[in-house]
Write a protein that holds these residues in place. Structure first.
Motif, PDB file in Angstrom:
ATOM      1  N   TYR A 132       1.426 -10.214  -4.395  1.00  0.00           N
ATOM      2  CA  TYR A 132       1.215  -9.174  -5.401  1.00  0.00           C
ATOM      3  C   TYR A 132       1.938  -7.884  -5.018  1.00  0.00           C
ATOM      4  N   TRP A 133       2.360  -7.145  -6.039  1.00  0.00           N
ATOM      5  CA  TRP A 133       2.825  -5.780  -5.848  1.00  0.00           C
ATOM      6  C   TRP A 133       1.577  -4.897  -5.876  1.00  0.00           C
ATOM      7  N   VAL A 134       1.528  -3.890  -5.013  1.00  0.00           N
ATOM      8  CA  VAL A 134       0.379  -2.984  -4.982  1.00  0.00           C
ATOM      9  C   VAL A 134       0.854  -1.554  -5.220  1.00  0.00           C
ATOM     10  N   ILE A 135       0.234  -0.892  -6.196  1.00  0.00           N
ATOM     11  CA  ILE A 135       0.521   0.515  -6.479  1.00  0.00           C
ATOM     12  C   ILE A 135      -0.732   1.312  -6.138  1.00  0.00           C
ATOM     13  N   SER A 136      -0.597   2.266  -5.236  1.00  0.00           N
ATOM     14  CA  SER A 136      -1.750   3.033  -4.786  1.00  0.00           C
ATOM     15  C   SER A 136      -1.635   4.505  -5.150  1.00  0.00           C
ATOM     16  N   ASP A 137      -2.693   5.013  -5.754  1.00  0.00           N
ATOM     17  CA  ASP A 137      -2.833   6.442  -6.033  1.00  0.00           C
ATOM     18  C   ASP A 137      -3.304   7.082  -4.724  1.00  0.00           C
ATOM     19  N   ARG A 138      -2.351   7.616  -3.950  1.00  0.00           N
ATOM     20  CA  ARG A 138      -2.524   8.232  -2.636  1.00  0.00           C
ATOM     21  C   ARG A 138      -2.508   7.194  -1.503  1.00  0.00           C
ATOM     22  N   HIS A 139      -2.110   7.700  -0.311  1.00  0.00           N
ATOM     23  CA  HIS A 139      -2.191   6.935   0.934  1.00  0.00           C
ATOM     24  C   HIS A 139      -2.255   7.963   2.073  1.00  0.00           C
ATOM     25  N   LYS A 167       6.288  -5.415  -3.166  1.00  0.00           N
ATOM     26  CA  LYS A 167       6.316  -4.135  -2.463  1.00  0.00           C
ATOM     27  C   LYS A 167       4.975  -3.401  -2.548  1.00  0.00           C
ATOM     28  N   PHE A 168       4.809  -2.469  -1.609  1.00  0.00           N
ATOM     29  CA  PHE A 168       3.668  -1.552  -1.598  1.00  0.00           C
ATOM     30  C   PHE A 168       4.188  -0.175  -1.991  1.00  0.00           C
ATOM     31  N   ILE A 169       3.752   0.300  -3.157  1.00  0.00           N
ATOM     32  CA  ILE A 169       4.240   1.563  -3.719  1.00  0.00           C
ATOM     33  C   ILE A 169       3.102   2.578  -3.779  1.00  0.00           C
ATOM     34  N   VAL A 170       3.392   3.805  -3.362  1.00  0.00           N
ATOM     35  CA  VAL A 170       2.376   4.862  -3.343  1.00  0.00           C
ATOM     36  C   VAL A 170       2.827   6.038  -4.203  1.00  0.00           C
ATOM     37  N   VAL A 171       1.887   6.616  -4.941  1.00  0.00           N
ATOM     38  CA  VAL A 171       2.144   7.833  -5.714  1.00  0.00           C
ATOM     39  C   VAL A 171       1.308   8.955  -5.103  1.00  0.00           C
ATOM     40  N   ASN A 180       2.597  -9.662 -11.375  1.00  0.00           N
ATOM     41  CA  ASN A 180       1.516  -9.692 -10.398  1.00  0.00           C
ATOM     42  C   ASN A 180       1.405  -8.334  -9.698  1.00  0.00           C
ATOM     43  N   VAL A 181       0.720  -7.410 -10.370  1.00  0.00           N
ATOM     44  CA  VAL A 181       0.616  -6.034  -9.883  1.00  0.00           C
ATOM     45  C   VAL A 181      -0.843  -5.594  -9.910  1.00  0.00           C
ATOM     46  N   ILE A 207       6.763  -0.442 -16.081  1.00  0.00           N
ATOM     47  CA  ILE A 207       8.179  -0.646 -15.763  1.00  0.00           C
ATOM     48  C   ILE A 207       8.368  -1.975 -15.039  1.00  0.00           C
ATOM     49  N   LEU A 208       7.469  -2.265 -14.103  1.00  0.00           N
ATOM     50  CA  LEU A 208       7.542  -3.537 -13.371  1.00  0.00           C
ATOM     51  C   LEU A 208       7.370  -4.712 -14.327  1.00  0.00           C
TER      52      LEU A 208
END
Length: 212
Positions: A92-99, A5-9, A35-36, A27-28
């Motif tokens: 890969y899972w991607v966590i982005s600070d802002r989008h 997943k693509f997760i944004v904060v 794979n993050v 947590i993941l």
């Protein structure tokens, strides 16, 4: 096996986005998802990091609001096309600070750029590319800016904007997430322990649904 997943904060300055991104990765990991990658916007590529400095630093020449918006999207497009999309394609899972929600709040509501213009930019260059989940950390500007001051002795060009600007920006966030079923709102006015607990509860609940 659960699909990546693509997760944004999202959130204002001092909302705790950096901590939240790292915490979500933990947590993941505990759920055997290793794979993050973590990215930030603007930034996370050599070109985008230079744009980030250009946006945040003070200049003798005033950066007009439309220029700021286009710089944000230049950095965003570079990151999405060279890092985020290729990583997602590889599993890969991607966590982005802002989008792009940041642009609707900051340059849209905060600076007063027409929302339709921002959406046109979004669909022109990013098409239908949207996060699978957005965690919006809601903090009132007074608390967020106090935290930002504690974090650094000097504020950047955007952080030094008026309280009214950040009030408008928060309003923009709240208006834009009202009907978004892929956004989870977290009260970020609390201390870090309570915020972390709420993130874990809400994110874990969402994550478990992905295994069904």
């Amino acid at each position: 096996m659960i699909k990546n997943k693509f997760i944004v904060v999202e959130g204002l300055e001092g909302a705790g986005k950096t901590h939240a991104c790292t915490y979500i990765k933990e947590i993941l990991k505990k759920n055997n998802i290793k794979n993050v990658i973590l990215v930030r916007q603007p930034g996370s590529t050599p070109v985008a990091e230079k744009i980030r400095k250009l946006i945040k630093m003070y200049h003798t020449e005033k950066i007009i609001k439309e220029t700021e918006l286009l710089l944000m999207y230049a950095a965003r497009i570079q990151l999405v096309k060279t890092i985020i999309k290729p990583a997602l394609k590889k599993g890969y899972w991607v966590i982005s600070d802002r989008h792009d929600l940041s642009s609707l709040a900051y340059q849209g509501e905060g600076l007063g750029i027409n929302k339709n213009i921002i959406n046109q930019l979004k669909y022109l260059f990013l098409e239908n590319f949207i996060p699978d989940l957005t965690l919006y950390l809601d903090v009132i500007p007074e608390i967020g800016l106090q935290r930002a001051l504690k974090r650094s002795s000097s504020l950047d060009r955007i952080e030094k904007r008026s309280l009214t600007f950040f009030q408008k920006t928060r309003k923009g966030y709240l208006n834009n997430i009202k009907s978004d079923t892929k956004t989870i709102k977290i009260d970020a006015n609390l201390n870090i322990e309570k915020v972390s607990k709420n993130i874990k509860k809400q994110f874990s609940k969402w994550l478990q649904k992905q295994f069904i």
